[in-house]
Design a protein around this motif. Structure first.
Motif, PDB file in Angstrom:
ATOM      1  N   ALA A  61     -69.063 -64.622 -10.463  1.00 38.39           N
ATOM      2  CA  ALA A  61     -69.794 -62.870  -9.888  1.00 38.39           C
ATOM      3  C   ALA A  61     -68.226 -62.226  -9.366  1.00 38.39           C
ATOM      4  O   ALA A  61     -68.054 -62.497  -8.814  1.00 38.39           O
ATOM      5  CB  ALA A  61     -70.744 -63.133  -8.181  1.00 38.39           C
ATOM      6  N   ARG A  62     -68.060 -61.055  -9.805  1.00 41.44           N
ATOM      7  CA  ARG A  62     -66.575 -60.024  -8.834  1.00 41.44           C
ATOM      8  C   ARG A  62     -67.636 -58.594  -9.118  1.00 41.44           C
ATOM      9  O   ARG A  62     -68.470 -58.380  -9.147  1.00 41.44           O
ATOM     10  CB  ARG A  62     -66.136 -59.955 -10.525  1.00 41.44           C
ATOM     11  CG  ARG A  62     -64.836 -58.900 -10.397  1.00 41.44           C
ATOM     12  CD  ARG A  62     -64.126 -59.031 -11.779  1.00 41.44           C
ATOM     13  NE  ARG A  62     -63.111 -58.138 -11.368  1.00 41.44           N
ATOM     14  CZ  ARG A  62     -63.090 -56.764 -11.620  1.00 41.44           C
ATOM     15  NH1 ARG A  62     -64.633 -56.113 -11.649  1.00 41.44           N
ATOM     16  NH2 ARG A  62     -62.417 -56.158 -11.296  1.00 41.44           N
ATOM     17  N   THR A  63     -66.814 -58.164  -7.842  1.00 39.89           N
ATOM     18  CA  THR A  63     -66.745 -56.940  -7.699  1.00 39.89           C
ATOM     19  C   THR A  63     -65.106 -56.587  -6.958  1.00 39.89           C
ATOM     20  O   THR A  63     -64.848 -57.081  -7.196  1.00 39.89           O
ATOM     21  CB  THR A  63     -67.700 -56.790  -5.861  1.00 39.89           C
ATOM     22  OG1 THR A  63     -67.291 -57.395  -4.991  1.00 39.89           O
ATOM     23  CG2 THR A  63     -68.903 -57.653  -6.171  1.00 39.89           C
ATOM     24  N   VAL A  64     -65.406 -55.224  -6.421  1.00 44.78           N
ATOM     25  CA  VAL A  64     -64.097 -54.946  -6.051  1.00 44.78           C
ATOM     26  C   VAL A  64     -63.457 -55.833  -5.422  1.00 44.78           C
ATOM     27  O   VAL A  64     -61.937 -55.078  -5.121  1.00 44.78           O
ATOM     28  CB  VAL A  64     -63.918 -53.132  -5.887  1.00 44.78           C
ATOM     29  CG1 VAL A  64     -63.878 -52.697  -6.936  1.00 44.78           C
ATOM     30  CG2 VAL A  64     -64.930 -53.276  -5.146  1.00 44.78           C
ATOM     31  N   MET A  65     -64.260 -56.480  -4.246  1.00 45.27           N
ATOM     32  CA  MET A  65     -63.934 -57.090  -3.479  1.00 45.27           C
ATOM     33  C   MET A  65     -63.377 -58.505  -3.572  1.00 45.27           C
ATOM     34  O   MET A  65     -62.249 -59.094  -2.260  1.00 45.27           O
ATOM     35  CB  MET A  65     -64.457 -56.713  -1.952  1.00 45.27           C
ATOM     36  CG  MET A  65     -65.241 -55.851  -1.776  1.00 45.27           C
ATOM     37  SD  MET A  65     -63.914 -54.904  -0.734  1.00 45.27           S
ATOM     38  CE  MET A  65     -64.048 -55.144   0.171  1.00 45.27           C
ATOM     39  N   GLY A  66     -63.291 -59.487  -4.616  1.00 43.01           N
ATOM     40  CA  GLY A  66     -63.206 -60.398  -4.957  1.00 43.01           C
ATOM     41  C   GLY A  66     -64.398 -61.149  -6.384  1.00 43.01           C
ATOM     42  O   GLY A  66     -64.897 -59.905  -6.601  1.00 43.01           O
ATOM     43  N   SER A  90     -68.559 -59.302  -0.985  1.00 44.96           N
ATOM     44  CA  SER A  90     -68.724 -58.005  -0.288  1.00 44.96           C
ATOM     45  C   SER A  90     -69.169 -57.360  -1.960  1.00 44.96           C
ATOM     46  O   SER A  90     -68.569 -57.282  -2.432  1.00 44.96           O
ATOM     47  CB  SER A  90     -67.621 -57.793   1.106  1.00 44.96           C
ATOM     48  OG  SER A  90     -68.163 -56.392   1.423  1.00 44.96           O
ATOM     49  N   VAL A  91     -69.387 -56.059  -0.842  1.00 43.13           N
ATOM     50  CA  VAL A  91     -69.993 -54.851  -2.012  1.00 43.13           C
ATOM     51  C   VAL A  91     -70.507 -54.118  -1.581  1.00 43.13           C
ATOM     52  O   VAL A  91     -71.008 -53.573  -0.589  1.00 43.13           O
ATOM     53  CB  VAL A  91     -71.486 -55.515  -3.241  1.00 43.13           C
ATOM     54  CG1 VAL A  91     -72.071 -55.394  -2.561  1.00 43.13           C
ATOM     55  CG2 VAL A  91     -70.954 -53.988  -4.106  1.00 43.13           C
ATOM     56  N   GLY A  92     -69.878 -52.899  -1.733  1.00 44.12           N
ATOM     57  CA  GLY A  92     -69.740 -51.464  -1.139  1.00 44.12           C
ATOM     58  C   GLY A  92     -69.693 -51.117   0.348  1.00 44.12           C
ATOM     59  O   GLY A  92     -70.486 -50.799   1.275  1.00 44.12           O
ATOM     60  N   ALA A  93     -68.172 -52.255   1.092  1.00 44.14           N
ATOM     61  CA  ALA A  93     -67.962 -52.576   1.485  1.00 44.14           C
ATOM     62  C   ALA A  93     -68.463 -51.153   3.044  1.00 44.14           C
ATOM     63  O   ALA A  93     -68.240 -51.184   4.110  1.00 44.14           O
ATOM     64  CB  ALA A  93     -67.022 -53.180   2.415  1.00 44.14           C
ATOM     65  N   ASP A  94     -67.470 -49.940   2.606  1.00 40.06           N
ATOM     66  CA  ASP A  94     -67.818 -48.781   2.942  1.00 40.06           C
ATOM     67  C   ASP A  94     -68.645 -47.280   2.586  1.00 40.06           C
ATOM     68  O   ASP A  94     -68.241 -46.593   3.229  1.00 40.06           O
ATOM     69  CB  ASP A  94     -66.085 -48.151   3.169  1.00 40.06           C
ATOM     70  CG  ASP A  94     -66.287 -47.888   1.148  1.00 40.06           C
ATOM     71  OD1 ASP A  94     -67.369 -47.810   0.431  1.00 40.06           O
ATOM     72  OD2 ASP A  94     -65.467 -47.268   1.041  1.00 40.06           O
ATOM     73  N   ASP A  95     -69.598 -48.224   2.693  1.00 44.74           N
ATOM     74  CA  ASP A  95     -71.063 -47.063   2.321  1.00 44.74           C
ATOM     75  C   ASP A  95     -72.316 -47.840   2.579  1.00 44.74           C
ATOM     76  O   ASP A  95     -72.833 -49.123   2.209  1.00 44.74           O
ATOM     77  CB  ASP A  95     -70.707 -47.073   0.564  1.00 44.74           C
ATOM     78  CG  ASP A  95     -72.036 -46.061   0.503  1.00 44.74           C
ATOM     79  OD1 ASP A  95     -72.750 -45.711   0.587  1.00 44.74           O
ATOM     80  OD2 ASP A  95     -71.875 -46.055  -1.182  1.00 44.74           O
ATOM     81  N   GLN A  96     -72.940 -46.741   4.081  1.00 43.01           N
ATOM     82  CA  GLN A  96     -73.910 -47.660   4.688  1.00 43.01           C
ATOM     83  C   GLN A  96     -75.547 -47.308   3.637  1.00 43.01           C
ATOM     84  O   GLN A  96     -76.547 -47.577   4.489  1.00 43.01           O
ATOM     85  CB  GLN A  96     -73.794 -46.995   5.853  1.00 43.01           C
ATOM     86  CG  GLN A  96     -72.920 -46.776   6.655  1.00 43.01           C
ATOM     87  CD  GLN A  96     -72.905 -45.976   8.600  1.00 43.01           C
ATOM     88  OE1 GLN A  96     -72.926 -44.823   8.313  1.00 43.01           O
ATOM     89  NE2 GLN A  96     -74.042 -46.432   9.207  1.00 43.01           N
ATOM     90  N   SER A  97     -75.112 -46.977   2.710  1.00 43.67           N
ATOM     91  CA  SER A  97     -76.670 -47.167   1.821  1.00 43.67           C
ATOM     92  C   SER A  97     -76.626 -47.820   0.926  1.00 43.67           C
ATOM     93  O   SER A  97     -78.172 -48.429   0.629  1.00 43.67           O
ATOM     94  CB  SER A  97     -76.086 -45.458   0.792  1.00 43.67           C
ATOM     95  OG  SER A  97     -76.592 -44.462   1.299  1.00 43.67           O
TER      96      SER A  97
END
Length: 256
Positions: A21-26, A51-58
């Motif tokens: 699995a991959r996101t922009v966080m790792g 983690s995914v969307g760490a700066d997005d409260q949606s």
């Protein structure tokens, strides 16, 4: 393998069933063990594994889980926002878990505004998934559908918004096409009903030839709402490059 490299570009060999699995966080790699969970969301470890969307409260703090059970990895949406799977399939938190196919699967979590957060998943198949170097290989051309020049003219008139790559294009009506053709080709005397019949013949022919989108309707259900079959035809013709932007030259009248 680099954290920044997409899983779509290939993965290293691993035990069949291994989940990456991959996101922009790792990125993480997880062996296929019964009951094993992989959790995604806005939160950070140890509450989520990635983690995914760490700066997005949606994005929910815990938005999705993937669980290994019965020799498959099962995806479950536990967040408030929808998850979009390949081919436009949308998954709500009330939906049953779905199994991940072997190979690459991109997921998109809807965020705030126009944001969509990508989660890449890859399940190692028993046959291996290491991509070959195809730098020198011959390019596979798109499927070009055979149409006559008259059919091309009618499709371009009806589908000019698609060839302009508008965000949400819809076809012109047959009456609008009649008016446009009256200016372009007044001697040919096109009528809305004749245009519709010619396009219907194209739809039926391409449907039988294996067109990727539905082009015929079930008569028992009545006529399709909002001309969806014509939309399917024009969308597929543009995607296949059977119709291309230079075809818009057909809309230039000799009188202009």
């Amino acid at each position: 393998m680099s954290v920044t490299k997409s899983l779509a570009h290939g993965v290293d060999p691993a035990v069949p069933g291994t989940l990456r699995a991959r996101t922009v966080m790792g990125r993480i790699t997880v062996p296929p063990q019964p009951g094993r969970h992989v959790r995604f969301g806005r939160d950070k470890r140890p509450n989520v594994d990635l983690s995914v969307g760490a700066d997005d409260q949606s994005v929910s703090r815990l938005h999705a889980e993937v669980t290994y059970q019965d020799n498959l990895w099962w995806l479950h949406n536990v967040g408030r926002q929808l998850i979009r799977l390949p081919r436009g399939q949308l998954m709500h938190k009330s939906a049953d878990p779905v199994p991940l196919a072997a190979g690459y699967t991109p997921l998109f979590i809807r965020g705030s505004g126009y944001r969509h957060h990508l989660v890449e998943l890859h399940v190692m198949s028993p046959y291996g998934d290491v991509l070959k170097d195809l730098h020198e290989a011959e390019t596979v051309p798109p499927k070009i559908w055979e149409i006559s020049e008259t059919e091309r003219l009618l499709l371009v008139v009806l589908g000019q918004r698609y060839l302009l790559y508008e965000e949400t294009p819809r076809p012109l009506t047959y009456n609008q096409a009649e008016a446009r053709l009256a200016a372009l080709r007044p001697a040919e005397r096109w009528r809305a009903g004749i245009i519709e019949n010619r396009i219907e013949a194209v739809r039926y022919r391409l449907h039988d030839a294996g067109f990727p989108y539905p082009l015929r309707h079930d008569p028992s259900e009545g006529r399709p709402y909002d001309n969806n079959l014509l939309h399917n035809l024009l969308k597929g013709m543009v995607e296949s490059t059977t119709l291309v932007p230079p075809d818009l030259d057909l809309l230039e009248s000799d009188l202009d």
